[in-house]
Write a protein that holds these residues in place. Structure first.
Motif, PDB file in Angstrom:
ATOM      1  N   PHE A 136       0.829  -1.216   0.000  1.00  0.00           N
ATOM      2  CA  PHE A 136       0.000   0.000   0.000  1.00  0.00           C
ATOM      3  C   PHE A 136       0.859   1.260   0.000  1.00  0.00           C
ATOM      4  N   LEU A 137       1.888   1.305   0.846  1.00  0.00           N
ATOM      5  CA  LEU A 137       2.752   2.490   0.904  1.00  0.00           C
ATOM      6  C   LEU A 137       3.477   2.701  -0.416  1.00  0.00           C
ATOM      7  N   ALA A 138       3.904   1.599  -1.044  1.00  0.00           N
ATOM      8  CA  ALA A 138       4.597   1.706  -2.328  1.00  0.00           C
ATOM      9  C   ALA A 138       3.660   2.222  -3.419  1.00  0.00           C
ATOM     10  N   VAL A 139       2.423   1.722  -3.417  1.00  0.00           N
ATOM     11  CA  VAL A 139       1.440   2.148  -4.426  1.00  0.00           C
ATOM     12  C   VAL A 139       1.163   3.640  -4.313  1.00  0.00           C
ATOM     13  N   LEU A 140       1.240   4.195  -3.092  1.00  0.00           N
ATOM     14  CA  LEU A 140       1.026   5.627  -2.906  1.00  0.00           C
ATOM     15  C   LEU A 140       2.082   6.461  -3.628  1.00  0.00           C
ATOM     16  N   ALA A 222       7.252  -4.865  -4.903  1.00  0.00           N
ATOM     17  CA  ALA A 222       6.327  -4.447  -3.840  1.00  0.00           C
ATOM     18  C   ALA A 222       7.050  -3.713  -2.723  1.00  0.00           C
ATOM     19  N   LYS A 223       7.873  -2.736  -3.114  1.00  0.00           N
ATOM     20  CA  LYS A 223       8.595  -1.947  -2.112  1.00  0.00           C
ATOM     21  C   LYS A 223       8.596  -0.472  -2.520  1.00  0.00           C
ATOM     22  N   VAL A 224       8.835   0.383  -1.546  1.00  0.00           N
ATOM     23  CA  VAL A 224       8.895   1.817  -1.806  1.00  0.00           C
ATOM     24  C   VAL A 224      10.163   2.112  -2.607  1.00  0.00           C
ATOM     25  N   PRO A 225      10.056   2.843  -3.709  1.00  0.00           N
ATOM     26  CA  PRO A 225      11.234   3.119  -4.540  1.00  0.00           C
ATOM     27  C   PRO A 225      12.172   4.127  -3.886  1.00  0.00           C
ATOM     28  N   ASP A 226      13.366   4.206  -4.425  1.00  0.00           N
ATOM     29  CA  ASP A 226      14.354   5.171  -3.950  1.00  0.00           C
ATOM     30  C   ASP A 226      13.944   6.550  -4.472  1.00  0.00           C
ATOM     31  N   LEU A 227      13.374   7.357  -3.612  1.00  0.00           N
ATOM     32  CA  LEU A 227      12.842   8.646  -4.033  1.00  0.00           C
ATOM     33  C   LEU A 227      13.947   9.661  -4.345  1.00  0.00           C
ATOM     34  N   SER A 228      15.168   9.423  -3.858  1.00  0.00           N
ATOM     35  CA  SER A 228      16.256  10.367  -4.137  1.00  0.00           C
ATOM     36  C   SER A 228      16.633  10.348  -5.619  1.00  0.00           C
ATOM     37  N   THR A 229      16.720   9.145  -6.205  1.00  0.00           N
ATOM     38  CA  THR A 229      17.030   9.062  -7.635  1.00  0.00           C
ATOM     39  C   THR A 229      15.848   9.556  -8.463  1.00  0.00           C
ATOM     40  N   LEU A 230      14.642   9.333  -7.958  1.00  0.00           N
ATOM     41  CA  LEU A 230      13.453   9.819  -8.662  1.00  0.00           C
ATOM     42  C   LEU A 230      13.411  11.343  -8.631  1.00  0.00           C
ATOM     43  N   LEU A 231      13.927  11.928  -7.561  1.00  0.00           N
ATOM     44  CA  LEU A 231      13.981  13.388  -7.453  1.00  0.00           C
ATOM     45  C   LEU A 231      14.922  13.968  -8.509  1.00  0.00           C
ATOM     46  N   ILE A 232      16.012  13.249  -8.787  1.00  0.00           N
ATOM     47  CA  ILE A 232      16.938  13.685  -9.840  1.00  0.00           C
ATOM     48  C   ILE A 232      16.235  13.649 -11.196  1.00  0.00           C
ATOM     49  N   ALA A 233      15.470  12.579 -11.426  1.00  0.00           N
ATOM     50  CA  ALA A 233      14.715  12.464 -12.675  1.00  0.00           C
ATOM     51  C   ALA A 233      13.690  13.593 -12.783  1.00  0.00           C
ATOM     52  N   PHE A 234      13.067  13.951 -11.655  1.00  0.00           N
ATOM     53  CA  PHE A 234      12.107  15.052 -11.644  1.00  0.00           C
ATOM     54  C   PHE A 234      12.793  16.367 -12.025  1.00  0.00           C
ATOM     55  N   GLY A 235      13.979  16.591 -11.464  1.00  0.00           N
ATOM     56  CA  GLY A 235      14.740  17.798 -11.790  1.00  0.00           C
ATOM     57  C   GLY A 235      15.083  17.854 -13.272  1.00  0.00           C
TER      58      GLY A 235
END
Length: 259
Positions: A136-140, A222-235
């Motif tokens: 559930f947390l990962a899907v969020l 089924a795990k929460v992704p690494d949001l730090s690398t995703l933040l780089i992609a967002f930038g």
């Protein structure tokens, strides 16, 4: 770029173009809109047969491993390639009436995005049926991942749609680039398969690597992704959107005469 207020004023036009594109994809076919679900199901069937019986993979449930990455990739590549041709495809509108020209790539990328969202109904069903389950947390985190990918796709579409009006070969160049790009993105293989850590880090220069890995973390592992690398992609996505908007704004005044 046209102001956000002006684009908001033309929101109904964007919605209308999105509906027109979604309806027009399968217009005249017997099954019509059902093809939106049949296409991913048929792809899943092909991958299951291919990688379970013909070319068995050591990766457990490889069909799912591939499927959860391929659907987002198809959205991105379709947005870039189709978006690049969107202004030319709408040349009659561009030549005859006034409206913010950004409406065209925005509506095209949005229709591709809606199509991906509908395909996610199949993805969720397959994930649950496969026994992997959902965290559930990962899907969020999925809306964040989708937003990052949408921004990247829109930035690319804005940039290349403007360039393609003046340089028609760009459409063919992009088809080659996207064909190579999929192999430089861990869609067909897991990022961990690259044992050399230096090369693996270089792969993250490609912003789609972070996006695809994040989708797979949520839907396959089924795990929460690494949001730090995703933040780089967002930038990177915001940067591309800014560049694409700047180039589009500078060239759009000459669209009508060039078309």
């Amino acid at each position: 770029m046209s102001s956000l207020k002006e684009l908001y004023d033309y929101r109904q036009m964007i919605f209308s173009l999105v509906r027109k594109d979604l309806r027009g994809r399968y217009k005249g076919s017997v099954l019509g809109f059902l093809w939106t679900f049949i296409n991913p199901l048929f792809q899943l069937l092909v991958y299951t047969i291919a990688f379970s019986f013909i070319l068995p993979s050591p990766i457990e449930k490889y069909y799912l491993h591939l499927f959860v990455a391929l659907i987002p990739w198809i959205f991105f590549s379709s947005s870039v390639q189709g978006g690049a041709n969107s202004i030319i495809a709408a040349k009659d509108m561009v030549s005859k009436i006034y409206f913010p020209r950004e409406v065209i790539p925005i509506s095209y990328v949005t229709s591709c995005f809606v199509n991906m969202l509908l395909s996610f109904i199949i993805i969720f069903a397959v994930v649950i049926f496969s026994g992997v389950g959902l965290n559930f947390l990962a899907v969020l985190c999925l809306p964040v991942i989708m937003l990052v990918e949408y921004i990247m796709a829109l930035g690319m579409a804005m940039l290349f749609s403007a360039i393609t009006v003046f340089f028609r070969d760009m459409e063919h160049i992009l088809s080659i680039i996207t064909m190579a790009w999929i192999y430089l993105t861990p869609v067909l293989y897991p990022i961990d398969m690259i044992e050399n850590k230096t090369i693996q880090r270089l792969f993250y220069i490609n912003p789609m690597t972070s996006v695809i890995v994040a989708y797979r973390d949520v839907l396959y592992y089924a795990k929460v992704p690494d949001l730090s690398t995703l933040l780089i992609a967002f930038g990177f996505g915001v940067l591309i959107l800014f560049i694409g908007s700047f180039v589009f704004s500078g060239l759009k005044r000459h669209f009508a005469e060039e078309l």
